[in-house]
Write an enzyme that holds these catalytic residues in place. Structure first.
Site, PDB file in Angstrom:
ATOM      1  N   SER A   1       0.820  -1.210   0.000  1.00 49.12           N
ATOM      2  CA  SER A   1       0.000   0.000   0.000  1.00 49.12           C
ATOM      3  C   SER A   1       0.852   1.257   0.000  1.00 49.12           C
ATOM      4  O   SER A   1       0.310   2.358   0.038  1.00 49.12           O
ATOM      5  CB  SER A   1      -0.913   0.000   1.235  1.00 49.12           C
ATOM      6  OG  SER A   1      -0.157  -0.164   2.420  1.00 49.12           O
TER       7      SER A   1
ATOM      8  N   HIS B   1      -2.640  -3.175  -5.505  1.00 47.10           N
ATOM      9  CA  HIS B   1      -3.089  -2.917  -4.141  1.00 47.10           C
ATOM     10  C   HIS B   1      -4.603  -3.095  -4.022  1.00 47.10           C
ATOM     11  O   HIS B   1      -5.386  -2.269  -4.512  1.00 47.10           O
ATOM     12  CB  HIS B   1      -2.686  -1.490  -3.739  1.00 47.10           C
ATOM     13  CG  HIS B   1      -3.138  -1.091  -2.375  1.00 47.10           C
ATOM     14  ND1 HIS B   1      -3.480   0.199  -2.050  1.00 47.10           N
ATOM     15  CD2 HIS B   1      -3.328  -1.823  -1.247  1.00 47.10           C
ATOM     16  CE1 HIS B   1      -3.842   0.247  -0.785  1.00 47.10           C
ATOM     17  NE2 HIS B   1      -3.773  -0.968  -0.280  1.00 47.10           N
TER      18      HIS B   1
ATOM     19  N   GLU C   1      -5.854  -0.718  -6.860  1.00 42.91           N
ATOM     20  CA  GLU C   1      -4.967   0.376  -7.238  1.00 42.91           C
ATOM     21  C   GLU C   1      -3.711  -0.221  -7.887  1.00 42.91           C
ATOM     22  O   GLU C   1      -2.986  -0.990  -7.252  1.00 42.91           O
ATOM     23  CB  GLU C   1      -4.604   1.163  -5.978  1.00 42.91           C
ATOM     24  CG  GLU C   1      -3.795   2.410  -6.187  1.00 42.91           C
ATOM     25  CD  GLU C   1      -3.553   3.122  -4.857  1.00 42.91           C
ATOM     26  OE1 GLU C   1      -3.662   4.348  -4.830  1.00 42.91           O
ATOM     27  OE2 GLU C   1      -3.239   2.440  -3.849  1.00 42.91           O
TER      28      GLU C   1
ATOM     29  N   ASN D   1      -3.558   5.808  -0.062  1.00 42.98           N
ATOM     30  CA  ASN D   1      -2.936   6.030   1.246  1.00 42.98           C
ATOM     31  C   ASN D   1      -2.207   7.360   1.349  1.00 42.98           C
ATOM     32  O   ASN D   1      -1.952   7.845   2.451  1.00 42.98           O
ATOM     33  CB  ASN D   1      -2.004   4.869   1.590  1.00 42.98           C
ATOM     34  CG  ASN D   1      -2.779   3.661   2.074  1.00 42.98           C
ATOM     35  OD1 ASN D   1      -3.765   3.797   2.787  1.00 42.98           O
ATOM     36  ND2 ASN D   1      -2.356   2.481   1.675  1.00 42.98           N
TER      37      ASN D   1
END
Length: 279
Positions: free
Chosen positions: A106, A127, A139, A177
Site C-alpha cells: 500500500s 493494491h 490500485e 494512502n
C-alpha cells in the site's frame, strides 16, 4: 488480505495456491475463507455450489517452490520493504520467466521491489482494498521498469475479478494512502492534543463527511502498526514534515495496542472481535 485475494480468485474460477511460512497460518487462512464464503452464502450473495467449488480450487503450501509453475503471483506480506525485497528475490529464482510478480503493498516503491529481481519489467503494484471480497477498488502502480504488457495483464486480471481500477505513479503511498493515512494521522494528533474524544472525532467525520467509518476506528481495523509503517514511508520518501507520524500513534504501537487484531487499539475489542481479526 492474502486470504481475501485468494478467495475472490478461486470464486472466479482460478486455481489458487496460498503460501505462508507455517501450516498454522495456512489453517487460519483457510478458516477465514470458509467463514467469509459462509457469510456470503447466508446472505444469498453466493450459491453454496459456487462456494464449495471455490474451496476446491485452493491449495496451501509452506514452500515457495510450489509457485514454480504459477502464471501470476500476488505478494501480500507485512508492509516492510526489507521483507518484501527478500521475498521478491526468492520469487525471482523459483518462478518462470513469464510469471508476473505483483505486490499488494500500500506504500512501498514498486521500482525498488522490481530492482531486486532479474525481470523488473514483470513486477507491478496491485493494491487491493480491505476487505477484499467486498471492496471494489484495485490500485495499480507501475514501477520504472514495468512493461505495458505486464500492466495490461494485471489490469485485465483485476477487471476479471470484478474490480474497478485506479492507476497511480510509483510514489510513496500511491493514491489512496497518500490521502487516507495523513487523515488518520491528523485524527491521532487531535486525540493527543485533546481537541476531542475518539468517539467525537469519529462521529464528526462519519456524520460530517459521510464516511462509513471514522478515521480512528478505521485505523484500528487496518492495524495501527500498518498505519504507522505507511506514515513512515510517506515521511521518509517525501521528506515533508507534514507527514511526521503522530507520537501518540507511535506510542500505541510501542505498547502493542495495534487495533482490532490485538483486541485493543484506540478502542477496546471483545474476544470474538479479536478472534475474527486474527483469522
Amino acid at each position: 488480505m492474502g486470504s481475501g485475494i485468494a478467495q475472490i480468485c478461486a470464486t472466479k474460477g482460478l486455481d489458487v495456491l496460498i503460501n505462508d511460512r507455517s501450516a498454522d497460518l495456512l489453517d487460519r487462512s483457510m478458516q477465514s475463507i470458509r467463514k467469509s464464503l459462509q457469510r456470503l452464502t447466508q446472505k444469498g450473495s453466493l450459491s453454496k455450489e459456487t462456494a464449495d467449488e471455490a474451496l476446491g480450487r485452493i491449495r496451501t503450501e509452506t514452500s515457495l517452490e510450489g509457485l514454480r509453475h504459477a502464471d501470476f503471483v500476488i505478494e501480500a506480506v507485512v508492509e516492510d520493504e526489507a521483507i518484501k525485497r527478500n521475498i521478491f528475490q526468492t520469487l525471482d529464482k523459483v518462478t518462470s520467466v513469464h510469471t508476473i510478480l505483483a505486490s499488494n503493498t500500500s506504500s512501498i516503491s514498486i521500482t525498488k521491489l522490481g530492482a531486486a529481481t532479474s525481470k523488473p519489467h514483470r513486477v507491478i503494484g496491485m493494491h487491493f482494498m480491505n476487505p477484499v471480497p467486498l471492496m471494489k477498488l484495485v490500485e495499480l502502480a507501475r514501477g520504472q521498469h514495468t512493461s505495458g504488457q505486464t500492466f495490461e495483464a494485471c489490469k485485465g486480471l483485476a477487471e476479471f475479478l470484478g474490480k474497478d481500477v485506479a492507476t497511480s505513479q510509483d510514489r510513496p503511498g500511491f493514491l489512496v494512502n497518500r490521502v487516507l493515512i495523513p487523515m488518520i494521522n491528523e485524527a491521532f494528533f487531535c486525540l493527543m492534543e485533546g481537541v476531542g474524544s475518539a468517539e467525537d472525532i469519529d462521529k464528526g467525520m462519519r456524520l460530517g463527511t459521510n464516511q462509513p467509518m471514522g478515521p480512528l476506528r478505521l485505523a484500528d481495523f487496518i492495524g495501527l502498526d500498518t498505519c504507522l509503517s505507511i506514515m513512515k514511508v510517506l515521511h521518509n520518501g517525501l521528506g515533508d514534515s507534514k507527514y511526521r507520524p503522530c507520537p501518540l500513534l507511535q506510542s500505541y504501537v510501542d505498547a502493542g495496542w495495534v487495533g482490532q487484531k490485538a483486541g485493543k487499539g484506540v478502542y477496546q475489542y471483545d474476544q470474538e472481535h479479536q478472534k475474527d481479526a486474527r483469522t
